[in-house]
Design a protein around this motif. Sequence first.
Motif, PDB file in Angstrom:
ATOM      1  N   GLN A  14       1.909   1.928  -3.511  1.00 25.75           N
ATOM      2  CA  GLN A  14       0.810   2.510  -4.289  1.00 25.75           C
ATOM      3  C   GLN A  14       0.722   4.025  -4.071  1.00 25.75           C
ATOM      4  N   GLU A  18       0.831  -1.214   0.000  1.00 25.03           N
ATOM      5  CA  GLU A  18       0.000   0.000   0.000  1.00 25.03           C
ATOM      6  C   GLU A  18       0.862   1.259   0.000  1.00 25.03           C
ATOM      7  N   ASP A  68       3.520   5.617  -5.995  1.00 25.77           N
ATOM      8  CA  ASP A  68       3.248   5.668  -7.430  1.00 25.77           C
ATOM      9  C   ASP A  68       2.307   6.827  -7.774  1.00 25.77           C
TER      10      ASP A  68
END
Length: 270
Positions: A186, A183, A189
């Motif tokens: 993510q 997570e 990103d």
Amino acid sequence: MDSKNKISISFRNEHQQETKHEVVRTQKEQAAAIEEDKEDERPATRVYHIPFKKKRFSSTPVRPIITTALTALFVSLGLGFLLLRMFVSLTDSSTTDSETAPVSGETNAETEVVTSQEAPMSELPSGPTQTFDTYIVQAGAFSTEGKANEWQSKLTALLVPSLVWQRDGQYFLFVGSAPNKQEADQIADRLAGKSIETYVKPFVVTVDKEIPQELTTAIDTHEMGSLSENERMKLMDEVGKNTSLGQALNEWESQDDTNINWLKVAQSLE
């Protein structure tokens, strides 16, 4: 009268006199003519004229030079005024930074006065030591708080919430947290899509204060979003707004997709 006694008048002498006068006058005229000839024969006096040099006037264009000098003067004055304003604005900003967040350990008199007027920060009572593991999305690490605050302002301008965390003599700039690395990656990103470089690393928070029961589960599960608005306001009244936890609950992010609220609560309890 007797004819023998006649008187005769002779004019010969008069004629002779006239002749004599004419001869004398002729001689005088001849002498005058000779004198005139002599005067004409005298050498004429030469007259020399001293040459007069005309004063030359300088062909230098005075008016263009004056115009150029005045233009340069006005331009230099304008640039000097702009530089002075830039210097004053930079000085004011540096003074503000030094007053709100001094980099060194020294504090000036004005900062001490402002601090003395503020209410003292109260802390939660001590409790059992607890540790919470998490993964941090880090945007930078700095040796001074001023530099960390500067980069935090840049992120704020991009509408990216962040948090400055001091630990081990360094100031870390965190932009997110997650219960696991997947997570956290993510979140990194998504920030990379905004041209924000980050670094994901594990992080441990140690708490030795008494944690309210309402927060224990939320901190442990890393789910601050489960805390409702009413629960947050009630909890803020219980712990007090002048505590570090109360300030963290007060500075709450309404839209928190990077779990910055979890970082704020964990930092206030460390």
